[in-house]
Design an enzyme around this catalytic site. Structure first.
Site: not given
Ligand code: IMP
Length: 423
Positions: A13, A15-16, A40-41, A224
């Site tokens: 998150d 801001g990519k 979620g970009h 991520q």
């Molecule tokens: P998962 O990848 O959905 O299994 O989530 C694993 C961990 O990564 C959790 O703490 C999520 O909140 C975090 N996470 C997964 N994708 C994102 C992202 O795009 N932004 C921020 N945190 C993420």
């Protein structure tokens, strides 16, 4: 050399989406290399706000070709909804979007397994986005997964059935109360697969390496952040892919010596969604103010993000692991008007002062040590050039550059494409 990487350096998150969108005009190809619809970009332009999940952010630019690489996991159901969301923009995505045959598929039962696994963990849950990411990567490394290329075989539904049946048995093993109607989910899934099959599936490593040979420029877009990397993140509170630079090589089939710039994106403070340690987290009104001003709610799940000061120990670690060559600082505007700023420059770790990121950053082991800075009062959101930035912000930036030994080339002062200052 023609491949640049763009990576988040914190817990996602950062801001990519915005930065890729700003940078894309210079590239021929934008490629996603890991993760899936857990990302979620968010892009904002011309008064429109749009969130992309699996589709590379270059989709909004006329010139760029968009590649979903082998390292990505795709949920056809979410993907088709994402395509439908693009309809309002009149984008010819069939011509501009291509998918690796080696990318893995998220099945409905992967989502159910994610939910069952989290439910079984109780308080120790990861805080997963529940998009089926972990179970899909487990099937990938367990050599059971289904890939996009399988959809080209007549027998793909048999393979699907076999795997889904196995998943159902696994779900019952968790012995948790998960309500679902798989038949209904499958109708939606099979429908979405047919729509997905209208797109072009390719051997993307061949496509990308030929593009490099032909002198095309490629931007690999990470999802991520580094602290969620399966190897280098705050395990087990991480995602299931390599979000760091090396993941771009394995997730696209590009050799390390083809990579040139590594753009590292970070926020002027820190946020995290989901569970796991976060040494500089604030539980007071300052943290609440960051969340409010910065609209810190997850783009995918809508969950509130935890907020805290910038952690330079963690950021240095991320720069090191990724070989960052240029930094982009996001959301400086959010901090305007704070009484003062704190930056964590070291940890007190088991009675010692350390400046490296240790094996275990659980709160009982780590106390952050801060350096204080005066904060700027000016509203940054209308500023358009580096010479307008307030003195206190320049001092903050100078300090960060010195500590991190990497130049900060872009300062973002708002969500819109235009609110971007080059230094
Ligand atoms: P998962 O990848 O959905 O299994 O989530 C694993 C961990 O990564 C959790 O703490 C999520 O909140 C975090 N996470 C997964 N994708 C994102 C992202 O795009 N932004 C921020 N945190 C993420």
């Amino acid at each position: 050399m023609a491949v640049d990487l763009l990576l988040g350096l914190q817990w996602g998150d950062e801001g990519k989406g915005k930065i890729v969108d700003v940078l894309t005009r210079d590239y021929d190809i934008i490629a996603r290399f890991q993760g899936g619809p857990n990302a979620g970009h968010t892009l904002e332009f011309d008064g429109i706000k749009h969130v992309l999940r699996t589709i590379p952010s270059g989709i909004f630019h006329k010139k760029a070709m968009n590649v979903i690489g082998n390292g990505v996991v795709i949920d056809p159901v979410v993907f088709v909804k994402e395509l439908e969301g693009l309809d309002q923009f009149d984008i010819d995505y069939k011509a501009k979007l291509i998918i690796s045959r080696k990318a893995h598929l998220i099945l409905p039962t992967h989502r159910l397994l994610d939910a069952a696994s989290e439910a079984s963990k109780g308080k120790a849950k990861i805080g997963s986005t529940l998009k089926g990411i972990g179970p899909t990567y487990m099937d990938k490394t367990g050599r059971n997964g289904m890939r996009i290329g399988d959809l080209e075989l007549d027998s793909w539904k048999e393979k699907y059935r076999h795997l889904a049946d196995k998943h159902e048995a696994m779900i019952s093993f968790y012995n948790v109360d998960i309500q679902y109607d798989l038949e209904e989910m499958e109708v939606e899934f099979f429908d979405a697969v047919e729509r997905l099959k209208e797109l072009t599936f390719i051997d993307s490593e061949e496509y990308l390496n030929e593009a490099i040979k032909a002198g095309k420029t490629i931007l690999a877009e990470g999802a991520q952040g580094s602290l969620l990397d399966i190897d280098f993140g705050t395990y087990p509170f991480v995602t299931s892919s390599n979000t760091t630079a090396a993941g771009a090589c394995t997730g696209l089939g590009i050799a390390p010596n083809k990579v040139k710039e590594v753009f590292g994106i970070f926020k002027a403070y820190t946020t995290r969604v989901g569970s796991g340690p976060f040494p500089t987290e604030l539980f007071d009104e300052v943290g609440a103010e960051m969340a409010k001003v910065g609209h810190e709610f997850g783009a995918v799940t809508g969950r509130p993000r935890r907020c805290g000061w910038l952690d330079l120990v963690a950021l240095k670690y991320a720069c090191q692991v990724n070989g960052v060559t240029q930094l982009n600082m996001m959301k400086g505007d959010v901090l305007s008007g704070f009484d003062s700023l704190q930056v964590c420059t070291a940890y007190e770790y088991k009675g010692k002062t350390i400046t490296h990121f240790p094996y275990n950053i659980e709160p009982e082991n780590v106390t952050p040590i801060y350096t204080e800075f005066p904060c700027w009062k000016e509203d940054l959101t209308k500023m358009t050039s580096a010479d307008q930035l307030p003195k206190e912000l320049n001092e903050y930036i100078d300090f960060l550059e010195k500590e991190l030994e990497v130049p900060i080339k872009i300062v973002s002062v708002g969500p819109d494409r235009t609110q971007t200052i080059l230094r």
